[in-house]
Motif scaffolding. Structure first.
Motif, PDB file in Angstrom:
ATOM      1  N   GLN A 187      -1.905 -11.749  -1.189  1.00 29.48           N
ATOM      2  CA  GLN A 187      -0.653 -11.365  -0.532  1.00 29.48           C
ATOM      3  C   GLN A 187      -0.242  -9.941  -0.920  1.00 29.48           C
ATOM      4  OE1 GLN A 187      -1.477 -14.344  -1.883  1.00 29.48           O
ATOM      5  NE2 GLN A 187       0.127 -15.882  -1.490  1.00 29.48           N
ATOM      6  N   ILE A 215       6.511  -3.487  -2.614  1.00 32.46           N
ATOM      7  CA  ILE A 215       5.362  -4.297  -2.229  1.00 32.46           C
ATOM      8  C   ILE A 215       5.392  -5.634  -2.983  1.00 32.46           C
ATOM      9  CG2 ILE A 215       2.842  -4.464  -2.385  1.00 32.46           C
ATOM     10  CD1 ILE A 215       2.817  -1.374  -1.943  1.00 32.46           C
ATOM     11  N   GLN A 267      -1.301  -3.029   2.210  1.00 31.04           N
ATOM     12  CA  GLN A 267      -1.872  -2.493   3.449  1.00 31.04           C
ATOM     13  C   GLN A 267      -0.774  -2.152   4.449  1.00 31.04           C
ATOM     14  OE1 GLN A 267      -4.918  -4.961   5.397  1.00 31.04           O
ATOM     15  NE2 GLN A 267      -4.000  -4.368   7.353  1.00 31.04           N
ATOM     16  N   ARG A 268       0.207  -3.046   4.592  1.00 27.13           N
ATOM     17  CA  ARG A 268       1.307  -2.773   5.519  1.00 27.13           C
ATOM     18  C   ARG A 268       2.107  -1.538   5.099  1.00 27.13           C
ATOM     19  NH1 ARG A 268       1.428  -8.520   5.514  1.00 27.13           N
ATOM     20  NH2 ARG A 268       2.985  -8.584   3.837  1.00 27.13           N
ATOM     21  N   ALA A 269       2.097  -1.257   3.792  1.00 26.10           N
ATOM     22  CA  ALA A 269       2.833  -0.098   3.276  1.00 26.10           C
ATOM     23  C   ALA A 269       1.991   1.176   3.260  1.00 26.10           C
ATOM     24  CB  ALA A 269       3.339  -0.398   1.867  1.00 26.10           C
ATOM     25  N   VAL A 314      -9.106  -4.311   8.270  1.00 28.85           N
ATOM     26  CA  VAL A 314      -8.840  -2.976   8.804  1.00 28.85           C
ATOM     27  C   VAL A 314     -10.145  -2.374   9.306  1.00 28.85           C
ATOM     28  CG1 VAL A 314      -7.929  -0.666   8.311  1.00 28.85           C
ATOM     29  CG2 VAL A 314      -6.993  -2.658   7.110  1.00 28.85           C
ATOM     30  N   TYR A 339      -3.930   5.474   5.390  1.00 30.32           N
ATOM     31  CA  TYR A 339      -3.828   4.698   4.155  1.00 30.32           C
ATOM     32  C   TYR A 339      -4.292   5.553   2.973  1.00 30.32           C
ATOM     33  CZ  TYR A 339      -4.093   0.853   7.556  1.00 30.32           C
ATOM     34  OH  TYR A 339      -3.896   0.023   8.627  1.00 30.32           O
ATOM     35  N   GLU A 353       8.308  -7.865  -1.893  1.00 31.81           N
ATOM     36  CA  GLU A 353       8.031  -8.515  -0.607  1.00 31.81           C
ATOM     37  C   GLU A 353       7.231  -9.791  -0.824  1.00 31.81           C
ATOM     38  OE1 GLU A 353       5.300  -7.798   3.371  1.00 31.81           O
ATOM     39  OE2 GLU A 353       6.099  -6.035   2.317  1.00 31.81           O
ATOM     40  N   GLU A 359      -2.304  -7.581   1.137  1.00 28.70           N
ATOM     41  CA  GLU A 359      -1.799  -7.502   2.522  1.00 28.70           C
ATOM     42  C   GLU A 359      -0.517  -6.683   2.604  1.00 28.70           C
ATOM     43  OE1 GLU A 359      -1.404 -11.580   3.487  1.00 28.70           O
ATOM     44  OE2 GLU A 359      -3.574 -11.940   3.622  1.00 28.70           O
ATOM     45  N   ALA A 360       0.389  -6.879   1.659  1.00 31.74           N
ATOM     46  CA  ALA A 360       1.648  -6.133   1.667  1.00 31.74           C
ATOM     47  C   ALA A 360       1.399  -4.647   1.407  1.00 31.74           C
ATOM     48  CB  ALA A 360       2.604  -6.704   0.624  1.00 31.74           C
ATOM     49  N   THR A 384      -3.338   4.831  11.910  1.00 28.80           N
ATOM     50  CA  THR A 384      -2.548   4.608  10.698  1.00 28.80           C
ATOM     51  C   THR A 384      -3.282   5.159   9.485  1.00 28.80           C
ATOM     52  OG1 THR A 384      -1.624   2.581  11.651  1.00 28.80           O
ATOM     53  CG2 THR A 384      -1.421   2.860   9.263  1.00 28.80           C
TER      54      THR A 384
END
Length: 403
Positions: free
Chosen positions: A354, A397, A360-362, A31, A49, A400, A357-358, A47
């Motif tokens: 993982q 999270i 971060q997407r959230a 990021v 966070y 996923e 990463e999940a 975005t």
């Protein structure tokens, strides 16, 4: 390039530009951040966070805190640098403030970073040892003390250490938390013992009950100096000013950095009692150590933590965060380690990357500190509502990743 160009740099494609301009030792971070406010940060695409890393336990007051902004702005406009050839008031005030918080006779050396604080501590230990015919140092397996060659020699992490050896120092590693192993390793020929009150990079691993007290007793019995590396754990991170205060002991040498400056680069090495007077004039130095701007920032951090009652907040917020993670009863959660707002969500599988990463997407920034551990170290000013937002999102999270 005009003045306006400098004021408003082009933030587009920062990751690609980073890959072109920088050495590859970090890879390319996932990021590119351009702005922060409180416990939130924004990337170049806009975005938002929730920052649950705080620059690796650095941004104690979050981002853009008025006290920090005011202190740094005022000081940089007044006197930005002096070097060690001259005394400046902020560095003196900071040293006095630290000694007041520690409540024991000691002296301070100010540096720029944690690894430099540990280099100072190592030189103190070596000088102590050579004066008494002592020849080796003891440190803990999986400990982390920095990446400069002296600090790296103390770091018990083979993956970052071995390729740069052999090292000129005789450092003997023992399992962290094993008081019997420590006692066997520390003899009258040992110069010093380097320990973290909680191992950070190993996955936020607290010591067993009684371990730090045993280390103090072992060093007292043998004459070795006890050095506590509180680069990550100090300045309120665990709910006390310093993590060793949980155990009621006083080290011979203490190293600080990260959260002390709230985002400005600073480190400190504190020598207690005789350890504070080991250096003679010229034995050590730092051009930027005691920088007035960084010292002013540190004073603002300490003052704000005190004035706003953040130690109590860290304890209650940490309990909320730890209890919330542990209470999820998700098949990927094995438990929670740590104290205050310095925690690790321990996983049942090596999928921390993982999960990072999940998350971060959230919209959450967390740190995969070990394959099976996710580090949570938010700013000390994180609110209960923000913690609850993360806890509400965490099951999805984890699911996923599990799927």
């Amino acid at each position: 390039m005009t003045k306006d160009d400098l004021a408003k740099p082009d933030a587009t494609g920062l990751r690609e530009r980073h890959a072109t301009a920088f050495m590859p030792n970090y890879g390319v971070p996932p990021v590119a951040l351009v702005r922060g406010e409180g416990a939130y940060v924004w990337d170049e695409a806009g975005t938002r966070y929730l920052d649950l890393i705080a620059g690796i336990a650095v941004s104690s007051l979050g981002h853009g805190h008025p006290a920090l902004v005011e202190a740094v702005s005022r000081q940089v406009a007044t006197l930005a640098h002096t070097s060690n050839l001259f005394v400046n008031e902020p560095e003196v005030l900071l040293a006095e403030r630290l000694l007041g918080l520690l409540g024991a006779p000691a002296k301070v050396f100010l540096a720029n970073s944690g690894t430099e604080a540990n280099e100072c501590a190592l030189k103190l230990v070596l000088k102590h040892g050579r004066a008494g015919g002592r020849g080796y140092v003891v440190a803990a397996e999986n400990g982390f003390h920095g990446r400069t060659l002296g600090a790296l020699s103390l770091t018990g992490k083979a993956s970052i250490r071995d390729q740069f050896g052999p090292f000129p120092l005789d450092v003997r590693f023992v399992p962290y938390g094993d008081a019997d192993a420590l006692k066997q390793a520390v003899t009258g020929e040992c110069s010093g013992v380097f320990l973290e009150p909680t191992q950070g990079e190993a996955g936020v691993v607290p010591p067993p009950d009684g371990y730090m007290a045993a280390a103090r007793e072992i060093c007292d019995a043998t004459g070795a100096l006890l050095v506590l590396d509180e680069i990550q754990s100090a300045i309120g991170r665990t709910g006390h000013w310093f993590a060793h205060q949980h155990d009621g002991i006083v080290p011979d040498v203490l190293t600080l950095a990260k959260g002390l400056g709230g985002g400005m680069p600073i480190g400190a090495c504190v020598g207690f009692g005789d350890a504070g007077t080991l250096f003679a004039k010229g034995d050590h130095g730092s051009t930027f150590g005691g920088n007035p701007v960084s010292s002013a920032a540190a004073l603002a951090v300490l003052g704000t933590i005190d004035r706003d009652g953040l130690l109590a907040h860290v304890r209650s917020a940490g309990e909320r965060l730890a209890g919330g993670v542990a209470g999820l009863r998700h098949p990927l959660i094995a438990g929670v380690r740590g104290r205050g707002l310095w925690l690790a969500a321990v996983l049942t599988a090596p999928v921390a990357a993982q999960v990072q990463e999940a998350a971060q997407r959230a919209g959450f920034l967390v740190n995969a500190v070990q394959p099976d551990a996710v580090r949570l170290a938010p700013p000390l000013i994180v609110t209960e509502d923000q913690i609850d937002t993360f806890l509400a999102a965490l099951p999805a999270i984890l699911s996923e990743v599990a799927s």
